[in-house]
Motif scaffolding. Structure first.
Motif, PDB file in Angstrom:
ATOM      1  N   ASP A 184       8.680  41.402 -40.019  1.00 44.35           N
ATOM      2  CA  ASP A 184       8.789  40.261 -38.655  1.00 44.35           C
ATOM      3  C   ASP A 184       7.699  40.359 -37.910  1.00 44.35           C
ATOM      4  OD1 ASP A 184      10.007  38.372 -37.220  1.00 44.35           O
ATOM      5  OD2 ASP A 184      11.527  39.654 -36.289  1.00 44.35           O
ATOM      6  N   ARG A 185       6.510  39.670 -38.007  1.00 44.09           N
ATOM      7  CA  ARG A 185       5.350  39.560 -37.012  1.00 44.09           C
ATOM      8  C   ARG A 185       4.824  38.218 -36.906  1.00 44.09           C
ATOM      9  NH1 ARG A 185       6.289  44.197 -36.709  1.00 44.09           N
ATOM     10  NH2 ARG A 185       5.593  45.852 -37.656  1.00 44.09           N
ATOM     11  N   PRO A 186       5.771  37.449 -36.031  1.00 39.24           N
ATOM     12  CA  PRO A 186       5.287  35.967 -35.651  1.00 39.24           C
ATOM     13  C   PRO A 186       4.262  36.134 -34.639  1.00 39.24           C
ATOM     14  CG  PRO A 186       7.130  36.746 -34.296  1.00 39.24           C
ATOM     15  CD  PRO A 186       6.957  37.949 -35.223  1.00 39.24           C
ATOM     16  N   GLU A 187       3.780  37.031 -33.870  1.00 38.01           N
ATOM     17  CA  GLU A 187       2.625  37.106 -33.011  1.00 38.01           C
ATOM     18  C   GLU A 187       1.239  36.648 -33.560  1.00 38.01           C
ATOM     19  OE1 GLU A 187       3.057  40.969 -34.444  1.00 38.01           O
ATOM     20  OE2 GLU A 187       4.598  39.955 -33.451  1.00 38.01           O
ATOM     21  N   GLN A 188       0.211  36.409 -32.999  1.00 43.58           N
ATOM     22  CA  GLN A 188      -1.098  36.187 -33.376  1.00 43.58           C
ATOM     23  C   GLN A 188      -1.752  37.650 -33.591  1.00 43.58           C
ATOM     24  OE1 GLN A 188      -1.780  32.961 -34.101  1.00 43.58           O
ATOM     25  NE2 GLN A 188      -3.410  32.841 -32.890  1.00 43.58           N
TER      26      GLN A 188
END
Length: 189
Positions: A184-188
């Motif tokens: 889970d890595r939604p960040e830029q």
């Protein structure tokens, strides 16, 4: 181990058909993939619950000589290994390339992630990949580079509306959530 009395039966369906399998009663719960440009259909009586977000990167051979940037627009002249355009995954990736201003030169149309990674590792083209995809097949010679472009997908659980109250659905959902949590890595980048 966490739920020894829970008996699970699996049914493999194409990811694009996961919601339909639940809607038609073929499955009680499904793991699915939701793309901003090709979302899971919002069928009556079905809930689509996001459990993680992954960002796409670039999968290339360790011997590939690419330019310095890893923006999609900088990769317009490359040969690509992509899924069929008529799949949700294909629609999403083709849309991202078109937003970047080019039509990808598709050398290999492949609907199997492990095969796409193996082809890219052999230098037969470049592909789009996520960290979770890389766990499917250790492909010696494959490198992953972060893309500057924000291309992502949501990993979802699909079940009938209200089914989240059933202990079996909750147990399966919790296990899936735990398995995908590291990705889970939604960040830029």
């Amino acid at each position: 181990d966490r739920h020894p009395r829970l008996a699970v039966r699996t049914l493999e369906v194409h990811p694009d058909d996961a919601a339909a399998a639940v809607q038609h009663g073929d499955a009680d719960v499904a793991f699915g993939i939701n793309y901003p440009d090709a979302p899971v259909p919002q069928a009556p009586g079905i809930d689509v619950v996001r459990i993680a977000t992954e960002r796409f990167g670039l999968g290339v051979s360790s011997t590939a000589r690419l330019g310095r940037g890893f923006r999609l627009a900088d990769l317009a002249g490359e040969r690509w290994i992509l899924p069929p355009e008529d799949t949700n995954y294909g629609r999403a990736i083709f849309a991202a390339c078109r937003r970047a201003g080019f039509e990808p030169d598709v050398a290999h149309v492949v609907d199997d992630t492990a095969v796409s990674l193996a082809l890219a590792a052999q230098g037969l083209g470049i592909t789009i990949t996520t960290p979770m995809m890389l766990t499917l097949l250790p492909a010696p010679g494959l490198m992953r580079h972060e893309l500057a472009d924000d291309v992502r997908r949501d990993l979802v659980v699909i079940h009938r509306r209200g089914a989240h109250q059933r202990p079996t659905i909750t147990a399966v959902t919790d296990i899936i959530r735990d398995v995908v949590a590291p990705f889970d890595r939604p960040e830029q980048p």
